[in-house]
Design an enzyme around this catalytic site. Structure first.
Site, PDB file in Angstrom:
ATOM      1  N   GLY A 283       0.790  -1.224   0.000  1.00 25.10           N
ATOM      2  CA  GLY A 283       0.000   0.000   0.000  1.00 25.10           C
ATOM      3  C   GLY A 283       0.817   1.266   0.000  1.00 25.10           C
ATOM      4  O   GLY A 283       0.287   2.350   0.237  1.00 25.10           O
ATOM      5  N   GLU A 325       4.587  -6.195   0.587  1.00 22.80           N
ATOM      6  CA  GLU A 325       3.969  -6.475  -0.707  1.00 22.80           C
ATOM      7  C   GLU A 325       3.763  -5.206  -1.542  1.00 22.80           C
ATOM      8  O   GLU A 325       2.632  -4.781  -1.782  1.00 22.80           O
ATOM      9  CB  GLU A 325       2.629  -7.173  -0.500  1.00 22.80           C
ATOM     10  CG  GLU A 325       2.728  -8.500   0.232  1.00 22.80           C
ATOM     11  CD  GLU A 325       1.370  -9.046   0.631  1.00 22.80           C
ATOM     12  OE1 GLU A 325       0.340  -8.405   0.320  1.00 22.80           O
ATOM     13  OE2 GLU A 325       1.321 -10.112   1.272  1.00 22.80           O
ATOM     14  N   GLY A 327       3.284  -3.074  -4.820  1.00 22.01           N
ATOM     15  CA  GLY A 327       2.847  -3.284  -6.201  1.00 22.01           C
ATOM     16  C   GLY A 327       2.860  -1.971  -6.938  1.00 22.01           C
ATOM     17  O   GLY A 327       3.656  -1.737  -7.854  1.00 22.01           O
ATOM     18  N   ARG A 328       1.982  -1.064  -6.486  1.00 24.28           N
ATOM     19  CA  ARG A 328       1.894   0.269  -7.091  1.00 24.28           C
ATOM     20  C   ARG A 328       3.245   0.989  -7.068  1.00 24.28           C
ATOM     21  O   ARG A 328       3.623   1.649  -8.045  1.00 24.28           O
ATOM     22  CB  ARG A 328       0.861   1.079  -6.306  1.00 24.28           C
ATOM     23  CG  ARG A 328       0.616   2.486  -6.829  1.00 24.28           C
ATOM     24  CD  ARG A 328      -0.080   3.352  -5.796  1.00 24.28           C
ATOM     25  NE  ARG A 328      -1.158   2.661  -5.145  1.00 24.28           N
ATOM     26  CZ  ARG A 328      -2.438   2.738  -5.509  1.00 24.28           C
ATOM     27  NH1 ARG A 328      -2.770   3.484  -6.542  1.00 24.28           N
ATOM     28  NH2 ARG A 328      -3.367   2.075  -4.848  1.00 24.28           N
ATOM     29  N   ARG A 369      -9.534   4.699 -12.654  1.00 23.30           N
ATOM     30  CA  ARG A 369      -9.296   5.144 -11.287  1.00 23.30           C
ATOM     31  C   ARG A 369      -9.874   6.517 -10.997  1.00 23.30           C
ATOM     32  O   ARG A 369     -10.327   6.795  -9.885  1.00 23.30           O
ATOM     33  CB  ARG A 369      -7.796   5.145 -10.962  1.00 23.30           C
ATOM     34  CG  ARG A 369      -7.187   3.749 -10.864  1.00 23.30           C
ATOM     35  CD  ARG A 369      -5.771   3.799 -10.320  1.00 23.30           C
ATOM     36  NE  ARG A 369      -5.749   4.184  -8.924  1.00 23.30           N
ATOM     37  CZ  ARG A 369      -5.387   5.379  -8.469  1.00 23.30           C
ATOM     38  NH1 ARG A 369      -5.005   6.327  -9.322  1.00 23.30           N
ATOM     39  NH2 ARG A 369      -5.398   5.642  -7.180  1.00 23.30           N
ATOM     40  N   TYR A 373     -12.239   6.139  -7.989  1.00 27.65           N
ATOM     41  CA  TYR A 373     -11.713   6.626  -6.720  1.00 27.65           C
ATOM     42  C   TYR A 373     -11.619   8.142  -6.626  1.00 27.65           C
ATOM     43  O   TYR A 373     -11.084   8.654  -5.650  1.00 27.65           O
ATOM     44  CB  TYR A 373     -10.302   6.066  -6.485  1.00 27.65           C
ATOM     45  CG  TYR A 373     -10.200   4.568  -6.431  1.00 27.65           C
ATOM     46  CD1 TYR A 373     -11.068   3.810  -5.661  1.00 27.65           C
ATOM     47  CD2 TYR A 373      -9.213   3.899  -7.149  1.00 27.65           C
ATOM     48  CE1 TYR A 373     -10.963   2.433  -5.614  1.00 27.65           C
ATOM     49  CE2 TYR A 373      -9.094   2.521  -7.094  1.00 27.65           C
ATOM     50  CZ  TYR A 373      -9.974   1.793  -6.323  1.00 27.65           C
ATOM     51  OH  TYR A 373      -9.868   0.430  -6.269  1.00 27.65           O
ATOM     52  N   CYS A 400     -19.296   6.923 -23.345  1.00 18.59           N
ATOM     53  CA  CYS A 400     -20.608   7.556 -23.157  1.00 18.59           C
ATOM     54  C   CYS A 400     -20.940   7.700 -21.678  1.00 18.59           C
ATOM     55  O   CYS A 400     -21.930   7.144 -21.186  1.00 18.59           O
ATOM     56  CB  CYS A 400     -21.687   6.747 -23.884  1.00 18.59           C
ATOM     57  SG  CYS A 400     -21.476   6.749 -25.671  1.00 18.59           S
ATOM     58  N   GLU A 401     -20.089   8.389 -20.960  1.00 21.11           N
ATOM     59  CA  GLU A 401     -20.276   8.666 -19.540  1.00 21.11           C
ATOM     60  C   GLU A 401     -19.732  10.059 -19.244  1.00 21.11           C
ATOM     61  O   GLU A 401     -18.627  10.396 -19.669  1.00 21.11           O
ATOM     62  CB  GLU A 401     -19.498   7.654 -18.675  1.00 21.11           C
ATOM     63  CG  GLU A 401     -19.937   6.218 -18.802  1.00 21.11           C
ATOM     64  CD  GLU A 401     -21.220   5.929 -18.033  1.00 21.11           C
ATOM     65  OE1 GLU A 401     -21.600   6.747 -17.170  1.00 21.11           O
ATOM     66  OE2 GLU A 401     -21.832   4.878 -18.313  1.00 21.11           O
TER      67      GLU A 401
END
Length: 473
Positions: A283, A325, A327-328, A369, A373, A400-401
């Protein structure tokens, strides 16, 4: 309260977020957002690891994820070196598991394995990629809050290094799977505990407070641990804690480590066994815009080591083998997404201000994202330098959003026009891995660049790929 679906701030006089200053040089690349191999050429275009974005767009099309291979490898090495050094004296080093959920393909799995990392899979699909890439099974861990019997059995057949138990019932399910397969050696397992620490991050990616789906609550953990220790099919190696994602405040890690180590010591007192491992999760945050200020990995590792060592001394237990761990923090800054500009629109906002909408040929299907988020990103004009003044712009996609936003707020040159290339940095994590085929838009390729050479490591989807899944009725 949920944000407006378009992400717009409609207050009168809105001129962009407070953290976004008007740039002195709209062509400058913000430090910390881009991989080490990115620079501007003499002609003003972006170059990554010796390859110009014009060449990338011509050869591979847009949109495309462009990953700087050496930068990703260097970040993996940095994590391994920092945690090995920080935990060398108390525990003989530490293990770093690359969190495959951030982004995984066979090439990435091979790279991190070659740099000495382990790999954490959270589904059977991620496990299959790791195995296909040749990652040694003993260096693979499997997570998941709702593992299927098939996923568990596949992991046990492969002989993975550890399986993280996420619930009380999973203890029996894994033991039963070991019996069905006739395993002669116990399955190495960890128990994931929910330590009650709410990370200072978006509620959807905070994972250690009590009201969420992951892990075993602290009050229930002693019974789950006792059950696991009583099963001859299982070898309980330790405890696992993960408090969330995109975290900059290390106080949460400290509190989590203290709480899980107290449980670790309680297990030793109750059962006469000191578990040899402790996983403190990942994280670790990265810089998406100028508002973010992540700690160097060396400081993170040293701080975590100090907490673990002090707590173990206070509790009178040996320091377990720690694992983390990331990742990002490895994949994220190593990649940018390359888009081509289509439509440019200027709109009047309240207070007499104007906003420019710059539409590109991708959007929420390749980076959800921002919509999911309310995440912030930066971007730069990639195909050329510009002498035009900066204009507050919003980069949007083709879907289309109204929430199809890639970059909510950024100052781009005032002469951005159709055909220009834009690059959005720090898209290596949770962009391709969360990508979809919304509106039947094929997913972009992943292009790796190193030493002046570019190659596809995940090919672009095609309309034929999409149609191939459609079974005629």
């Amino acid at each position: 309260m949920r944000a407006h679906e378009a992400g717009a701030l409609h207050a009168e006089g809105y001129g962009g977020p407070a953290w976004l200053p008007v740039p002195h040089d709209v062509n400058a690349l913000l430090p910390g957002l881009w991989s080490a191999g990115v620079r501007r050429s003499d002609g003003g275009s972006l170059v990554v690891a010796g390859v110009d974005v014009h060449e990338l767009a011509e050869r591979f099309g847009t949109p495309a994820y462009v990953v700087d291979e050496e930068d990703l490898r260097a970040r993996a090495r940095a994590f391994r070196a920092a945690f090995t050094e920080a935990f060398a004296e108390p525990a003989g080093g530490a293990d770093v598991y690359y969190a495959g959920k951030a982004f995984l393909c066979t090439a990435i799995a091979r790279w991190v394995a070659e740099e000495g990392l382990h790999l954490d899979a959270s589904t059977g699909g991620e496990l299959a990629v790791a195995l296909r890439a040749g990652v040694p099974p003993q260096r693979i861990g499997l997570h998941g809050n709702n593992k299927s019997d098939e996923e568990i059995e596949t992991a046990l057949r492969a002989g993975i290094g550890r399986l993280v138990l996420d619930s009380a019932e999973e203890v029996g399910r894994v033991a039963d799977a070991a019996d069905r397969l006739g395993l002669t050696r116990p399955v190495p397992v960890l128990v994931r505990v929910t330590v009650g620490v709410e990370a200072h991050t978006h509620s959807y990616i905070a994972t250690a407070h009590e009201d969420q789906k992951f892990g075993v609550p602290m009050d229930d953990a002693p019974a789950v641990v006792a059950d696991a220790l009583a099963r001859p099919q299982l070898e309980l190696r330790g405890l696992h804690s993960h408090i969330g994602s995109q975290i900059f405040d290390t106080a949460g890690f400290e509190v989590a480590a203290q709480r899980v180590l107290r449980l670790h010591a309680d297990i030793a007192r109750r059962h006469g066994v000191e578990l040899p491992e402790l996983d403190l999760g990942g994280g670790f945050g990265i810089r998406y815009t100028s508002q973010h200020d992540p700690q160097p990995v060396e400081e993170i590792a040293a701080g975590m080591a100090r907490v673990v060592l002090a707590e173990c001394r206070a509790l009178g237990v040996a320091v377990p083998r720690v694992s983390v761990e990331p990742g990002r923090a490895i994949a994220g800054p190593s990649t940018f997404t390359l888009y081509r500009v289509g439509t440019v629109k200027d709109l009047e906002l309240d207070g007499g201000l104007r906003r420019r909408y710059v539409a590109v040929d991708g959007g929420m299907s390749d980076n959800v994202r921002t919509a999911l988020y309310d995440a912030d990103y930066s971007c730069s004009l990639a195909s050329r330098a510009s002498t035009a003044p900066p204009v507050l712009s919003r980069v949007v996609g083709k879907h289309c959003e109204s929430g199809d936003i890639v970059v909510k707020d950024e100052y781009l040159p005032g002469d951005v026009r159709r055909g220009d290339l834009l690059a959005v940095p720090a898209t290596g994590a949770y962009s391709r891995s969360l990508a979809s085929q919304y509106n039947h838009v094929p997913r972009p390729p992943v292009v790796a660049v190193r030493d002046g050479e570019a190659r596809v490591i995940v090919r672009r989807e095609t309309i034929e790929d999409i149609l191939a899944l459609d079974v005629a009725g």
